[in-house]
Every structure is written in C-alpha cells, then in structure tokens.
Design a protein around this motif. Structure first.
Motif, mmCIF file in Angstrom:
data_model
loop_
_atom_site.group_PDB
_atom_site.id
_atom_site.type_symbol
_atom_site.label_atom_id
_atom_site.label_comp_id
_atom_site.label_asym_id
_atom_site.label_seq_id
_atom_site.Cartn_x
_atom_site.Cartn_y
_atom_site.Cartn_z
ATOM 1 N N SER A 159 -4.003 -2.855 -4.528
ATOM 2 C CA SER A 159 -4.745 -3.219 -5.741
ATOM 3 C C SER A 159 -5.111 -2.002 -6.585
ATOM 4 N N GLY A 160 -5.041 -0.829 -5.970
ATOM 5 C CA GLY A 160 -5.467 0.377 -6.660
ATOM 6 C C GLY A 160 -6.960 0.610 -6.602
ATOM 7 N N ASP A 161 -7.681 -0.287 -5.919
ATOM 8 C CA ASP A 161 -9.137 -0.196 -5.889
ATOM 9 C C ASP A 161 -9.658 0.806 -4.865
ATOM 10 N N SER A 162 -8.812 1.173 -3.929
ATOM 11 C CA SER A 162 -9.264 2.049 -2.846
ATOM 12 C C SER A 162 -8.307 3.211 -2.660
ATOM 13 N N THR A 163 -8.868 4.372 -2.450
ATOM 14 C CA THR A 163 -8.067 5.552 -2.168
ATOM 15 C C THR A 163 -8.652 6.285 -0.960
ATOM 16 N N ARG A 164 -7.784 7.019 -0.296
ATOM 17 C CA ARG A 164 -8.208 7.841 0.836
ATOM 18 C C ARG A 164 -7.535 9.193 0.719
ATOM 19 N N TYR A 165 -8.199 10.223 1.209
ATOM 20 C CA TYR A 165 -7.643 11.563 1.168
ATOM 21 C C TYR A 165 -7.926 12.291 2.479
ATOM 22 N N ALA A 166 -6.989 13.153 2.837
ATOM 23 C CA ALA A 166 -7.247 14.068 3.939
ATOM 24 C C ALA A 166 -8.330 15.046 3.493
ATOM 25 N N ASP A 167 -9.138 15.489 4.431
ATOM 26 C CA ASP A 167 -10.219 16.420 4.091
ATOM 27 C C ASP A 167 -9.691 17.691 3.435
ATOM 28 N N HIS A 195 0.861 -1.188 0.000
ATOM 29 C CA HIS A 195 0.000 0.000 0.000
ATOM 30 C C HIS A 195 0.895 1.236 0.000
ATOM 31 N N MET A 196 0.472 2.253 -0.719
ATOM 32 C CA MET A 196 1.283 3.453 -0.847
ATOM 33 C C MET A 196 0.556 4.665 -0.280
ATOM 34 N N GLY A 197 1.338 5.581 0.261
ATOM 35 C CA GLY A 197 0.742 6.790 0.808
ATOM 36 C C GLY A 197 1.606 8.007 0.566
ATOM 37 N N TRP A 198 0.979 9.150 0.660
ATOM 38 C CA TRP A 198 1.679 10.434 0.625
ATOM 39 C C TRP A 198 1.387 11.166 1.933
ATOM 40 N N PHE A 199 2.419 11.761 2.486
ATOM 41 C CA PHE A 199 2.309 12.538 3.707
ATOM 42 C C PHE A 199 3.039 13.854 3.483
ATOM 43 N N ARG A 200 2.811 14.798 4.358
ATOM 44 C CA ARG A 200 3.531 16.063 4.244
ATOM 45 C C ARG A 200 3.838 16.623 5.625
ATOM 46 N N GLN A 201 4.870 17.447 5.653
ATOM 47 C CA GLN A 201 5.262 18.084 6.900
ATOM 48 C C GLN A 201 5.637 19.527 6.634
ATOM 49 N N VAL A 251 -1.822 12.720 3.723
ATOM 50 C CA VAL A 251 -2.381 13.431 2.574
ATOM 51 C C VAL A 251 -3.282 12.509 1.750
ATOM 52 N N ALA A 252 -2.721 11.376 1.318
ATOM 53 C CA ALA A 252 -3.483 10.461 0.466
ATOM 54 C C ALA A 252 -2.878 9.067 0.535
ATOM 55 N N ALA A 253 -3.693 8.070 0.255
ATOM 56 C CA ALA A 253 -3.209 6.692 0.227
ATOM 57 C C ALA A 253 -3.964 5.901 -0.821
ATOM 58 N N MET A 254 -3.305 4.849 -1.294
ATOM 59 C CA MET A 254 -3.923 3.961 -2.265
ATOM 60 C C MET A 254 -3.582 2.530 -1.889
ATOM 61 N N SER A 255 -4.572 1.656 -1.956
ATOM 62 C CA SER A 255 -4.340 0.252 -1.633
ATOM 63 C C SER A 255 -3.467 -0.415 -2.689
ATOM 64 N N VAL A 280 -7.443 18.099 1.294
ATOM 65 C CA VAL A 280 -7.017 17.994 -0.104
ATOM 66 C C VAL A 280 -8.060 17.330 -0.993
ATOM 67 N N LYS A 281 -9.145 16.855 -0.422
ATOM 68 C CA LYS A 281 -10.182 16.202 -1.221
ATOM 69 C C LYS A 281 -10.686 17.127 -2.318
ATOM 70 N N GLY A 282 -10.789 16.550 -3.511
ATOM 71 C CA GLY A 282 -11.262 17.328 -4.642
ATOM 72 C C GLY A 282 -10.173 18.103 -5.357
ATOM 73 N N ARG A 283 -8.984 18.182 -4.753
ATOM 74 C CA ARG A 283 -7.879 18.912 -5.371
ATOM 75 C C ARG A 283 -6.715 17.990 -5.717
ATOM 76 N N PHE A 284 -6.474 16.984 -4.883
ATOM 77 C CA PHE A 284 -5.350 16.071 -5.086
ATOM 78 C C PHE A 284 -5.877 14.705 -5.540
ATOM 79 N N THR A 285 -5.071 14.034 -6.350
ATOM 80 C CA THR A 285 -5.420 12.693 -6.802
ATOM 81 C C THR A 285 -4.199 11.792 -6.726
ATOM 82 N N ILE A 286 -4.354 10.663 -6.063
ATOM 83 C CA ILE A 286 -3.286 9.676 -6.002
ATOM 84 C C ILE A 286 -3.556 8.607 -7.050
ATOM 85 N N SER A 287 -2.484 8.152 -7.683
ATOM 86 C CA SER A 287 -2.621 7.101 -8.681
ATOM 87 C C SER A 287 -1.332 6.284 -8.692
#
Length: 122
Positions: free
Chosen positions: A53-61, A32-38, A47-51, A63-70
C-alpha cells in the motif's frame, strides 16, 4: 514477477545515488517490495522495505536517515534514494518482492532482480 534493477555506479563518500527497480508480471499494488545488499565476502542483508500500500516502510539501522524507499505505482517502479553514502555502503544492491507477509527477511522474498553494483569511494 520480474524485477529489473538499475542506477548503480561509482560515487564519492557523501554523495547520492538513486536506484530503480521496475516490476512486471503481476499487479504491482499487491506485492511488498524490498531492497537488500551484499558486500564482498558478506551475507545478503536487508536495507529497506515498503508495504504494497505504500503506507509502511522499514529500514536497517545502518541506513536510517540516509536512505529512502518509495514506489510509483503508475510506473510499477520502486526506488531507493541513497544520500550521504559511505564506503561501507559499497555492495551489490538487489530489489526483491514478496506476495507473502510484509517483512525484512531475505528468505521470505520470492522474487529477485539481478542486482546493481554501488561503489562508494573514500
């Protein structure tokens, strides 16, 4: 797992950047991969994470709607597309990987890249 982040830089508010994180050392599809910031003087935050499989993503509130993890499994690379950037997005951005449970907690990620600086000017 070795992670190499890139793509940071200076951008004006409202602009876009795409961060990349190349992974090596283990089958990319199993992690599983994630992005964080400091930001200066602040704790590292999710900030964001992706499972794996790529089937699931999560975002911090924030950045939602502005950032996309792939992720591109053929290139063993995960991306963070950042649009409509704001000065408060200024931070060092880190990619991270976990072999454990898919989550958004800093302390659950075992592997970390070196960080790439994003500066958003107003």
């Amino acid at each position: 797992v070795q992670l190499q982040a890139s793509g940071g830089g200076l951008v004006q508010a409202g602009g876009s950047l795409r961060l990349s994180c190349a992974a090596s050392g283990r089958t990319f599809s199993s992690i599983h991969m994630g992005w964080f910031r400091q930001a200066p003087g602040k704790e590292r935050e999710f900030v964001a994470a992706m499972s794996w499989s790529g089937d699931s993503t999560r975002y911090a509130d924030s950045v939602k709607g502005r950032f996309t993890i792939s992720r591109d499994s053929a290139k063993n690379t995960v991306y963070l597309q950042m649009n409509s950037l704001k000065p408060e997005d200024t931070a060092v951005y880190y990619c991270a990987a976990t072999l454990g449970v898919y989550n958004d907690y800093v302390f659950e990620y075992e592997y970390w890249g070196q960080g790439t600086l994003v500066t958003v000017s107003s």
